[in-house]
Design an enzyme around this catalytic site. Structure first.
Site, PDB file in Angstrom:
ATOM      1  N   THR A 335      -7.787  23.992  49.561  1.00 36.06           N
ATOM      2  CA  THR A 335      -9.071  23.904  48.876  1.00 36.06           C
ATOM      3  C   THR A 335      -9.550  22.455  48.792  1.00 36.06           C
ATOM      4  O   THR A 335      -8.836  21.509  49.130  1.00 36.06           O
ATOM      5  CB  THR A 335      -8.983  24.471  47.447  1.00 36.06           C
ATOM      6  N   CYS A 336     -10.769  22.299  48.279  1.00 40.60           N
ATOM      7  CA  CYS A 336     -11.372  20.973  48.139  1.00 40.60           C
ATOM      8  C   CYS A 336     -10.913  20.240  46.889  1.00 40.60           C
ATOM      9  O   CYS A 336     -11.337  19.107  46.652  1.00 40.60           O
ATOM     10  CB  CYS A 336     -12.899  21.098  48.113  1.00 40.60           C
ATOM     11  N   ASP A 337     -10.095  20.871  46.071  1.00 41.46           N
ATOM     12  CA  ASP A 337      -9.690  20.285  44.802  1.00 41.46           C
ATOM     13  C   ASP A 337      -8.433  19.435  44.970  1.00 41.46           C
ATOM     14  O   ASP A 337      -7.461  19.865  45.603  1.00 41.46           O
ATOM     15  CB  ASP A 337      -9.437  21.395  43.782  1.00 41.46           C
ATOM     16  N   SER A 338      -8.434  18.269  44.356  1.00 45.44           N
ATOM     17  CA  SER A 338      -7.294  17.359  44.502  1.00 45.44           C
ATOM     18  C   SER A 338      -6.059  17.823  43.749  1.00 45.44           C
ATOM     19  O   SER A 338      -4.957  17.322  44.009  1.00 45.44           O
ATOM     20  CB  SER A 338      -7.680  15.953  44.032  1.00 45.44           C
ATOM     21  N   ASN A 374     -13.057  28.441  46.356  1.00 47.75           N
ATOM     22  CA  ASN A 374     -13.549  28.093  47.694  1.00 47.75           C
ATOM     23  C   ASN A 374     -13.761  29.332  48.572  1.00 47.75           C
ATOM     24  O   ASN A 374     -13.972  29.205  49.782  1.00 47.75           O
ATOM     25  CB  ASN A 374     -12.614  27.123  48.422  1.00 47.75           C
TER      26      ASN A 374
END
Length: 404
Positions: A335-338, A374
């Site tokens: 996903t785009c989350d850190s 996402n």
């Protein structure tokens, strides 16, 4: 030869195992990546081990651990009962034509509609832990039997479930007396010492405490309490150290032998049954190097099958089919989350895009707690009848996998 790096909180397996790797690569080719690979023979072995370790105790699988039709069907064939906590879980059993008479509804807090759904399903045993919930069952007093859940705090448990649920032992008598006045039948007591406890000490403490309460209450009740539900908490082997369930349960067996022989004994295992029967198989989709670390990106992560690392505080053993010098490495989800990280600062040999990452002991609270962040697809669940020892590879020739 394969090597095992034991860290303070994670086991990592390295080294090529051609037979096992090729087997999983074929599954990826057939079904795509990522996968959750279920071996029914492992679940059967775990169930039979726990039956032997807890003689005379009826086992009710905690459906919440992994509500999957293949898993439930396997346990149904083995003769298990089912611990349900929602109408959705009951719907799954209904689709599989499993009778509600083989269930216990263990969520202590329920809407009236959920109670009516459960009664239509055929459930008759419900758990409560306070007077408000007891009163909700009063309109159905002729159709239900109740277990009163008692709290036993367990600081050593990974998840202390008694923080949220359970009355104190001191409240038991007044709640049982109120139930008698309402005409609701209290069948007995239940408890859950928490998730992933390191030993059986809290189980033993709770068994003796509940037994004393029940025996004392039975001296003045016209309908005696005769059921004790010892809950779950039986651990999974997240370190791959060869956890011995039979040895873990030895103190519990000793405590249960001291109870009246005509009491009905129950348990709600989930994690210890299904955790070892499912592996995660993910594919490395990207890599980079920054701040002295190798970074590897895979197609499943903390918002998917590894959600248990966030919600369940579980650290899963990892395996790669590479050997050689190791370097500090990071494994990130898709996903785009850190925060979507599977592992940080772990020693791994150099990996390539397309290599597989295997997560072991991933049957419990993984797919069950995933999200759709996402809008990424879920890991596909496949059934693969092959017993695998992480240190030796495939132990038998498997049958063809079937997709969920």
């Amino acid at each position: 030869m394969a090597t095992t790096a034991e860290l303070s909180d994670r086991t990592i397996l390295t080294g090529d195992r051609p037979a096992e790797r090729e087997r999983l690569e074929r599954l990826i080719e057939e079904h795509g990546s990522p996968l959750l690979v279920f071996d029914p023979s492992v679940l059967q072995r775990q169930y039979e081990t726990l039956v032997d370790a807890l003689p005379g105790v009826d086992l009710y699988y905690a459906v919440k651990a992994h509500p999957n039709a293949h898993i439930v069907r396997t346990l149904d064939e083995l003769g298990a009962g089912f611990d349900v906590a929602s109408s959705g879980e009951m719907d799954l059993l209904l689709e599989l034509r499993i009778s509600g008479r083989r269930t216990i509804h263990t969520h202590p807090v329920k809407k009236d509609r959920e109670i009516r759904d459960a009664l239509r399903f055929g459930a008759t045993t419900f758990v409560v832990d306070n007077l408000e919930e007891l009163r909700k069952l009063a309109p159905y007093r002729k159709r239900v039997g109740v277990l009163l859940r008692v709290s036993f705090r367990a600081p050593s448990a990974r998840i202390d479930l008694s923080r949220k649920f359970g009355c104190t032992p001191y409240e038991v008598s007044s709640i049982v007396r109120a139930a008698s006045e309402l005409g609701v039948h209290i069948r007995g007591l239940s408890f859950h010492v928490g998730s992933q406890v390191p030993d059986a000490d809290k189980h033993v403490e709770a068994i003796y405490a509940c037994a004393q309460l029940m025996i004392s209450l039975n001296e003045r009740l016209s309908s005696p309490l005769a059921t004790l539900d010892i809950g779950g908490g039986f651990p999974a082997d997240y370190r791959l150290e060869g956890l011995d369930l039979h040895a873990f349960c030895r103190p519990i067996r000793r405590a249960l032998r001291a109870l009246p022989s005509d009491w009905h004994l129950m348990a709600e295992p989930g994690r210890c049954l299904i955790a070892p029967a499912v592996r995660s198989v993910t594919t490395i989709t990207g890599r980079s190097s920054r701040a002295g670390h190798r970074w590897y990106f895979v197609d499943d992560g903390a918002y998917g099958s590894y959600s248990g690392q966030v919600f369940d505080r579980t650290v899963y053993p990892l395996q790669v089919f590479r050997d050689g010098p190791t370097a500090p490495s990071m494994i990130a989800g898709p996903t785009c989350d850190s925060i979507d990280m599977i592992a940080e600062d772990i020693p791994l040999p150099a990996l390539e895009v397309g290599d597989l990452l295997i997560g072991h002991q991933m049957g419990a609270y993984t797919a069950a707690t995933k999200t759709r962040f996402n809008s990424l697809p879920d890991a596909r669940f496949v059934v693969d009848r092959v017993a695998v020892d992480p240190d030796k590879g495939a132990l038998e020739t498997p049958s063809r996998a079937t997709s969920a």
